[in-house]
Motif scaffolding. Structure first.
Motif, mmCIF file in Angstrom:
data_model
loop_
_atom_site.group_PDB
_atom_site.id
_atom_site.type_symbol
_atom_site.label_atom_id
_atom_site.label_comp_id
_atom_site.label_asym_id
_atom_site.label_seq_id
_atom_site.Cartn_x
_atom_site.Cartn_y
_atom_site.Cartn_z
ATOM 1 N N SER A 22 -39.021 0.660 -24.418
ATOM 2 C CA SER A 22 -38.963 0.367 -23.325
ATOM 3 C C SER A 22 -40.926 0.669 -22.830
ATOM 4 O O SER A 22 -41.924 0.255 -23.306
ATOM 5 C CB SER A 22 -38.419 0.849 -22.059
ATOM 6 N N CYS A 23 -40.982 1.950 -22.316
ATOM 7 C CA CYS A 23 -41.363 2.779 -22.350
ATOM 8 C C CYS A 23 -42.889 3.311 -23.274
ATOM 9 O O CYS A 23 -43.392 3.835 -23.269
ATOM 10 C CB CYS A 23 -42.102 4.229 -21.526
ATOM 11 N N THR A 24 -42.250 3.246 -24.779
ATOM 12 C CA THR A 24 -42.746 3.597 -25.437
ATOM 13 C C THR A 24 -43.823 1.793 -26.313
ATOM 14 O O THR A 24 -44.686 1.864 -27.284
ATOM 15 C CB THR A 24 -42.821 3.762 -26.884
ATOM 16 N N GLY A 25 -43.419 0.969 -25.446
ATOM 17 C CA GLY A 25 -43.653 -0.612 -26.149
ATOM 18 C C GLY A 25 -44.015 -0.479 -27.698
ATOM 19 O O GLY A 25 -45.023 -1.702 -27.472
ATOM 20 N N GLY A 26 -43.125 -0.198 -28.343
ATOM 21 C CA GLY A 26 -43.685 -1.088 -29.731
ATOM 22 C C GLY A 26 -43.941 0.559 -30.581
ATOM 23 O O GLY A 26 -44.027 0.000 -32.165
ATOM 24 N N LEU A 27 -44.569 1.456 -29.802
ATOM 25 C CA LEU A 27 -45.245 2.744 -30.993
ATOM 26 C C LEU A 27 -44.132 2.704 -31.881
ATOM 27 O O LEU A 27 -44.922 3.233 -32.909
ATOM 28 C CB LEU A 27 -45.149 3.978 -29.775
ATOM 29 N N GLY A 110 -43.267 11.917 -17.249
ATOM 30 C CA GLY A 110 -42.723 12.353 -18.536
ATOM 31 C C GLY A 110 -41.348 12.958 -19.087
ATOM 32 O O GLY A 110 -41.066 13.115 -19.581
ATOM 33 N N ARG A 111 -40.058 11.885 -18.076
ATOM 34 C CA ARG A 111 -38.851 12.009 -18.476
ATOM 35 C C ARG A 111 -38.521 10.612 -19.322
ATOM 36 O O ARG A 111 -38.687 9.619 -19.348
ATOM 37 C CB ARG A 111 -38.112 12.134 -17.026
ATOM 38 N N VAL A 112 -37.843 12.143 -20.516
ATOM 39 C CA VAL A 112 -37.933 10.457 -21.443
ATOM 40 C C VAL A 112 -36.033 10.239 -21.574
ATOM 41 O O VAL A 112 -36.291 11.589 -22.705
ATOM 42 C CB VAL A 112 -38.440 9.731 -22.877
ATOM 43 N N GLU A 125 -29.353 11.841 -25.416
ATOM 44 C CA GLU A 125 -30.302 13.184 -24.537
ATOM 45 C C GLU A 125 -31.336 12.303 -23.481
ATOM 46 O O GLU A 125 -32.168 11.325 -23.850
ATOM 47 C CB GLU A 125 -30.418 14.035 -25.597
ATOM 48 N N THR A 126 -32.267 13.616 -22.746
ATOM 49 C CA THR A 126 -33.518 13.238 -22.275
ATOM 50 C C THR A 126 -34.005 14.928 -22.363
ATOM 51 O O THR A 126 -33.710 15.829 -22.456
ATOM 52 C CB THR A 126 -32.868 13.478 -20.536
ATOM 53 N N VAL A 127 -35.366 14.424 -22.395
ATOM 54 C CA VAL A 127 -36.446 15.198 -22.741
ATOM 55 C C VAL A 127 -36.889 15.114 -21.985
ATOM 56 O O VAL A 127 -37.907 14.630 -21.557
ATOM 57 C CB VAL A 127 -37.077 14.902 -24.147
ATOM 58 N N GLU A 128 -37.483 16.345 -21.171
ATOM 59 C CA GLU A 128 -38.678 16.215 -20.410
ATOM 60 C C GLU A 128 -39.912 16.507 -20.925
ATOM 61 O O GLU A 128 -39.905 17.890 -20.823
ATOM 62 C CB GLU A 128 -37.959 17.490 -19.123
ATOM 63 N N ARG A 138 -45.740 9.461 -24.903
ATOM 64 C CA ARG A 138 -46.046 8.119 -25.537
ATOM 65 C C ARG A 138 -45.292 8.687 -27.136
ATOM 66 O O ARG A 138 -44.849 8.689 -27.524
ATOM 67 C CB ARG A 138 -46.700 7.008 -25.302
ATOM 68 N N ALA A 139 -47.114 9.528 -27.100
ATOM 69 C CA ALA A 139 -46.917 10.423 -28.364
ATOM 70 C C ALA A 139 -45.924 11.071 -28.418
ATOM 71 O O ALA A 139 -45.263 11.181 -29.882
ATOM 72 C CB ALA A 139 -48.124 10.744 -28.877
ATOM 73 N N ALA A 140 -45.640 11.394 -27.953
ATOM 74 C CA ALA A 140 -44.648 12.939 -28.100
ATOM 75 C C ALA A 140 -43.067 12.544 -28.109
ATOM 76 O O ALA A 140 -41.780 12.739 -29.002
ATOM 77 C CB ALA A 140 -44.060 13.727 -26.473
#
Length: 157
Positions: A22-27, A110-112, A125-128, A138-140
């Motif tokens: 979703s948030c990374t859009g294909g990265l 920044g919540r993913v 899992e969730t990473v903040e 997105r890169a992280a």
């Protein structure tokens, strides 16, 4: 471990991978398909940016979205499970989060949330990452997803 090393390790184990983003859009799919020979391991990717796409393509339940929101471990689990069920992969990883700028629905920038589905179950899992800025979050997220896939490949029988 780089994406190339991950793909070699997965190939050595005979594993195929799918992703739902979703948030990374294909990265993440882009990182996994950059090395030559990726098609031997990378089975498919789903970019499901909207809630409707998550429902239509991955089978995420409307009730789950309503109860927990798109940025939740519950949705990440359903995304990963849907990608696994709708592919020929052995492992499926999902990413859903708030890259920014700004926060949404009481959830900080920044919540993913990540989901990892295998034939024996799904974990989340969730990473903040914090308000690093859209590109950095997105890169992280991609780097964290690659690390999760490495761990899963290393644990595979």
């Amino acid at each position: 471990m780089t994406a190339d090393q991950l793909l070699r390790a997965a190939r050595a184990q005979g594993l195929r991978l799918a992703v739902a983003e979703s948030c990374t859009g294909g990265l993440l799919a882009g990182a996994l398909t950059a090395p030559a020979g990726a098609s031997l391991v990378f089975e498919r990717g789903f970019v499901t940016y909207s809630n409707e796409a998550k429902q239509d393509l991955l089978g995420v339940q409307a009730a789950t979205l309503a109860a927990h929101g798109a940025v939740s471990e519950e949705v990440a689990a359903e995304m990963a499970g849907g990608a696994l069920a709708r592919s020929r992969a052995d492992l499926a990883l999902s990413i859903t989060g708030i890259a920014g700028p700004g926060s949404s629905d009481h959830k900080p920038e920044g919540r993913v949330c990540f989901g990892l589905a295998a034939r024996d179950g799904t974990r989340t899992e969730t990473v903040e990452f914090g308000p690093l800025g859209r590109d950095a979050v997105r890169a992280a997220s991609v780097q964290h997803a690659l690390a999760l896939l490495v761990q899963a490949v290393e644990r595979a029988p």
